[in-house]
Design an enzyme around this catalytic site. Structure first.
Site, PDB file in Angstrom:
ATOM      1  N   ASP A  42       0.854  -1.186   0.000  1.00 49.88           N
ATOM      2  CA  ASP A  42       0.000   0.000   0.000  1.00 49.88           C
ATOM      3  C   ASP A  42       0.893   1.240   0.000  1.00 49.88           C
ATOM      4  O   ASP A  42       2.023   1.174  -0.479  1.00 49.88           O
ATOM      5  CB  ASP A  42      -0.962  -0.055   1.200  1.00 49.88           C
ATOM      6  CG  ASP A  42      -2.263   0.690   0.909  1.00 49.88           C
ATOM      7  OD1 ASP A  42      -2.187   1.888   0.591  1.00 49.88           O
ATOM      8  OD2 ASP A  42      -3.342   0.095   1.001  1.00 49.88           O
ATOM      9  N   HIS A  76       2.014   1.971  -3.204  1.00 48.77           N
ATOM     10  CA  HIS A  76       1.086   2.921  -3.828  1.00 48.77           C
ATOM     11  C   HIS A  76       1.612   4.350  -3.820  1.00 48.77           C
ATOM     12  O   HIS A  76       0.879   5.286  -4.094  1.00 48.77           O
ATOM     13  CB  HIS A  76      -0.286   2.839  -3.151  1.00 48.77           C
ATOM     14  CG  HIS A  76      -0.988   1.538  -3.385  1.00 48.77           C
ATOM     15  ND1 HIS A  76      -2.248   1.264  -2.917  1.00 48.77           N
ATOM     16  CD2 HIS A  76      -0.588   0.417  -4.052  1.00 48.77           C
ATOM     17  CE1 HIS A  76      -2.598   0.030  -3.278  1.00 48.77           C
ATOM     18  NE2 HIS A  76      -1.610  -0.500  -3.960  1.00 48.77           N
TER      19      HIS A  76
END
Ligand code: NAG
Length: 396
Positions: A222, A245
């Site tokens: 993430d 991310h």
């Protein structure tokens, strides 16, 4: 010779002073967890021993040190509470702390290792192993009854925190969180989780000011660093990010009443194969929050899907934001010296709120390519200026 001239009581005083000083530093200031019953075997629960060492260090009126030697120490969820008698507790870790391999132990949405209301705590070295792989597997197989998972290390309501040389691997959820903290310095940290591990953000900051994160490597499933509401005066420099991310301000604007984000600098970051580079993201919902005075400087993008992105229409599955524009006001965001390669055609995307358009967006010396061609930019409700060489052509 000259000693003979000192009166005897004075000499006594000197000797007594030096002795007691010597003994107090030797005796009361370093607490080895082994002395408190911790076992470096990776199977014996050492939670109590760590807590007892903490209690001693915390109640010491002098600076105190906790030492964790080599070996594996199994720890359950634990809270190290503050309001200590001193403001200088250093924790040196040569070993590895491991969470239970049964993710239901820590996984009910809490935190594995929590520091609460501490002032002047430093952590040096060490490996934290959240043992998250089984939980990721559960979540990735779309089973219904997987627990949320635990944050590995969290500081709440704390100040003057220093973390250096720490490694965090396989966290169940977020690796490191600073919530309600001031004056935090994190450096030479190494964070690792599988690229497909859900919600394993590297470092999350919220309701905190004067947090510095430098010279660290973050590879997760993430955000490398996520920045939540109420973040002020955050400095991020010299980070290697990816997979993951990217670095994200948000998601913001879930709450109607929400503290804003301001004065954030992100400098000298390399993003490799990440979903985003530098992102600002808000829910498409009413909110009175804001984002302002943000500086993204000197970033290198290597095959990044969305190198520069503002997304104010975040609403997965179109649930919980029925037709609403984001209330988050975004202003004064500078992108300077951002270069490298995009994995998609649109390398710069400003998709701002129709109700509160972004303003004061500055692009300066940006060069992003897609398949060796100049990439594209797309703007929605965004105003600002482009300076110097800007490729793709600015749509502001
Ligand atoms: C902005 O943040 C930096 C630290 O990142 C701090 O030194 C500076 O004082 C802050 N500026 C303002 C105006 O708050």
């Amino acid at each position: 010779m000259s000693n003979n001239n000192y009166p005897l009581p004075f000499l006594f005083l000197l000797i007594t002073l030096s002795c007691s000083f010597h003994f107090s530093t030797a005796k009361s200031s370093t607490y080895n967890v082994i002395k408190f019953g911790a076992k470096p075997d990776g199977i014996t629960d050492s939670t109590k021993a760590f807590l007892n060492a903490w209690t001693k260090a915390c109640s010491s009126p002098y600076p105190a040190a906790i030492y964790v030697p080599q070996g594996k120490f199994l720890l359950g969820t634990v809270t190290f509470s503050g309001n200590c008698a001193n403001k200088a507790i250093s924790i040196t870790i040569d070993g590895t702390l491991i969470a239970s391999s049964n993710y239901r132990v820590a996984g009910k949405g809490g935190t594995w290792l929590r520091f609460q209301h501490v002032d002047g705590v430093s952590i040096r070295g060490g490996v934290l192993d959240g043992q998250g792989t089984a939980l990721w597997k559960c979540k990735n197989s779309n089973k219904k009854n997987c627990p949320t998972g635990a944050t590995t290390l969290e500081f709440i309501g704390s100040k003057n925190i220093m973390i250096t040389g720490l490694t965090s691997i396989n966290s169940q959820m977020f690796h490191v969180v600073f919530n309600g903290c001031q004056y935090v310095k994190t450096q030479d940290v190494n964070i690792v989780a599988a690229g497909n591990s859900p919600n394993t953000d590297g470092i999350h900051v919220q309701m905190s000011s004067h947090v510095t994160i430098i010279h660290s490597k973050i590879r997760t499933g993430d955000d490398c660093i996520s920045i939540g509401p109420g973040t002020n005066s955050l400095w991020i420099e010299n980070i290697e990010c990816g997979p993951g991310h990217g670095i994200s301000i948000g998601s913001l604007g879930w709450e109607l009443n929400e503290a804003g984000v301001q004065n954030v600098t992100v400098k000298r970051v390399t993003f490799t194969g990440t979903q985003n580079g530098v992102r600002i993201k808000s829910w498409g919902r009413a909110s009175n929050g804001f984002v302002r005075n943000i500086f993204f400087q000197d970033a290198t993008m290597v095959n990044v899907q969305n190198p520069i992105v503002i997304d104010q229409n975040y609403c997965p599955n179109n649930k919980n934001c029925p037709g609403q524009a984001s209330g988050i006001k975004i202003s004064d965001v500078t992108y300077e010296d951002i270069h490298g390669t995009s994995a998609t055609e649109v390398a710069v995307k400003f998709d701002c709120s129709s109700k509160y358009p972004c303003n004061g967006i500055k692009l300066k010396d940006v060069k992003l390519t897609y398949k060796n061609q100049i990439a594209e930019a797309s703007c929605n409700h965004a105003a600002g200026a482009a300076l110097g060489l800007v490729q793709p052509h600015s749509c502001l």
